[in-house]
Write an enzyme that holds these catalytic residues in place. Structure first.
Site, PDB file in Angstrom:
ATOM      1  N   HIS A  57      27.844  26.683  54.220  1.00 47.03           N
ATOM      2  CA  HIS A  57      28.916  27.498  54.674  1.00 47.03           C
ATOM      3  C   HIS A  57      28.552  29.146  54.751  1.00 47.03           C
ATOM      4  O   HIS A  57      27.320  29.414  54.231  1.00 47.03           O
ATOM      5  CB  HIS A  57      29.798  27.644  53.191  1.00 47.03           C
ATOM      6  CG  HIS A  57      30.651  26.564  52.855  1.00 47.03           C
ATOM      7  ND1 HIS A  57      31.438  26.252  51.984  1.00 47.03           N
ATOM      8  CD2 HIS A  57      30.734  25.201  53.662  1.00 47.03           C
ATOM      9  CE1 HIS A  57      32.177  25.247  51.874  1.00 47.03           C
ATOM     10  NE2 HIS A  57      31.565  24.580  53.066  1.00 47.03           N
ATOM     11  N   GLU A  59      29.191  31.752  53.359  1.00 47.30           N
ATOM     12  CA  GLU A  59      28.854  32.418  52.244  1.00 47.30           C
ATOM     13  C   GLU A  59      27.313  32.099  51.716  1.00 47.30           C
ATOM     14  O   GLU A  59      26.568  33.149  51.312  1.00 47.30           O
ATOM     15  CB  GLU A  59      29.739  32.290  50.829  1.00 47.30           C
ATOM     16  CG  GLU A  59      30.922  32.569  51.289  1.00 47.30           C
ATOM     17  CD  GLU A  59      32.065  31.540  51.691  1.00 47.30           C
ATOM     18  OE1 GLU A  59      31.490  30.885  52.436  1.00 47.30           O
ATOM     19  OE2 GLU A  59      32.915  31.090  51.076  1.00 47.30           O
ATOM     20  N   CYS A  87      34.644  28.579  47.905  1.00 43.14           N
ATOM     21  CA  CYS A  87      34.971  27.381  47.390  1.00 43.14           C
ATOM     22  C   CYS A  87      34.114  27.477  46.055  1.00 43.14           C
ATOM     23  O   CYS A  87      33.198  28.218  45.459  1.00 43.14           O
ATOM     24  CB  CYS A  87      34.611  26.099  48.103  1.00 43.14           C
ATOM     25  SG  CYS A  87      32.756  26.091  48.408  1.00 43.14           S
ATOM     26  N   CYS A  90      30.300  27.989  46.780  1.00 41.85           N
ATOM     27  CA  CYS A  90      29.835  29.316  47.014  1.00 41.85           C
ATOM     28  C   CYS A  90      30.059  30.339  45.705  1.00 41.85           C
ATOM     29  O   CYS A  90      29.269  31.223  45.878  1.00 41.85           O
ATOM     30  CB  CYS A  90      30.772  29.612  48.383  1.00 41.85           C
ATOM     31  SG  CYS A  90      30.091  28.621  49.762  1.00 41.85           S
TER      32      CYS A  90
END
Lengths: 148, 148
Positions: A57, A59, A87, A90
């Site tokens: 991801h 992040e 999410c 993260c």
């Protein structure tokens, strides 16, 4: 408009550029930048398909890159700008990093951390939601519309 | 003892070997292996200090390595063995990976996902807790005792 709001929009535009780069590669369009003392020290976008790695991801990559740039694993002096609400995974990473400030664009009703694990962040992390929300959300919506 | 229990102990010993490797490097001693059709396809241990990266938990690295080994990002045919109950971040990653089975040793009352975000895993993920629990817990306790 306050100075901080202007800066937040400016840096969110940089995160949006990253999201667009993800989109151009067929990835779910989420982008992030990490800012320390008004300078961008990390940029990243979602690469889960290209890398075949659910941990890629925007992040997560931004946290790793920012820590590398700073030479230390704590990001308490940093702001992470991300186009979509993080999410659970993260948010957990941002908690471990003791992030100073989190600014996100669109909310994620399905997968966003605030509904599932609102205490995942460090208690001192300041959260600002909804910066350039519409632009951030449109990118995601258009992406999934084309997918169908 | 059932066949599955024997296998679980066997593979947890491999995760413990990884945890010991972390310990030898001065890292919080957590180790993990990923098993697919009774073969280990990934091994990892915590490297957050060495890499100065909060995302370098044993489980995160194991997920990335296992996906790389399989050539696909979903781990629904895999079991992850880890010496300590995963944190919020790692549980989130295991959720995205749609992990088939999670087997962990010691519980983590402070940071474990089950207390904070019990639904982080995929609904189909089978969870087995407490395999070689005492050995897994002793490693962690001894580590923090020496730190003080």
């Amino acid at each position: 408009m306050q100075e901080q709001e202007k800066l937040d929009e400016l840096f969110m535009r940089k995160a949006l550029e990253q999201a667009q780069m993800a989109c151009d590669k067929g990835e779910v369009p989420v982008g992030a930048v990490v800012v320390c003392r008004e300078r961008i020290i990390a940029r990243a976008h979602n690469l889960t398909e290209l890398l075949r790695d659910v941990t890629a991801h925007a992040e997560m990559q931004a946290v790793t890159a920012a820590a590398d740039s700073l030479g230390g694993k704590y990001l308490d002096s940093c702001t992470l700008y991300v186009t979509l609400e993080p999410c659970t995974m993260c948010a957990g990473a941002l908690g471990w990093a003791q992030l100073g400030r989190l600014v996100y664009g669109a909310s994620d009703e399905k997968r966003g951390f605030r509904k599932y694990v609102p205490d995942a962040l460090h208690p001192k992390t300041e959260v600002v939601a909804g910066v350039l929300e519409d632009e951030c959300a449109v990118l995601i919506k258009d992406f999934f519309k084309k997918k169908r």
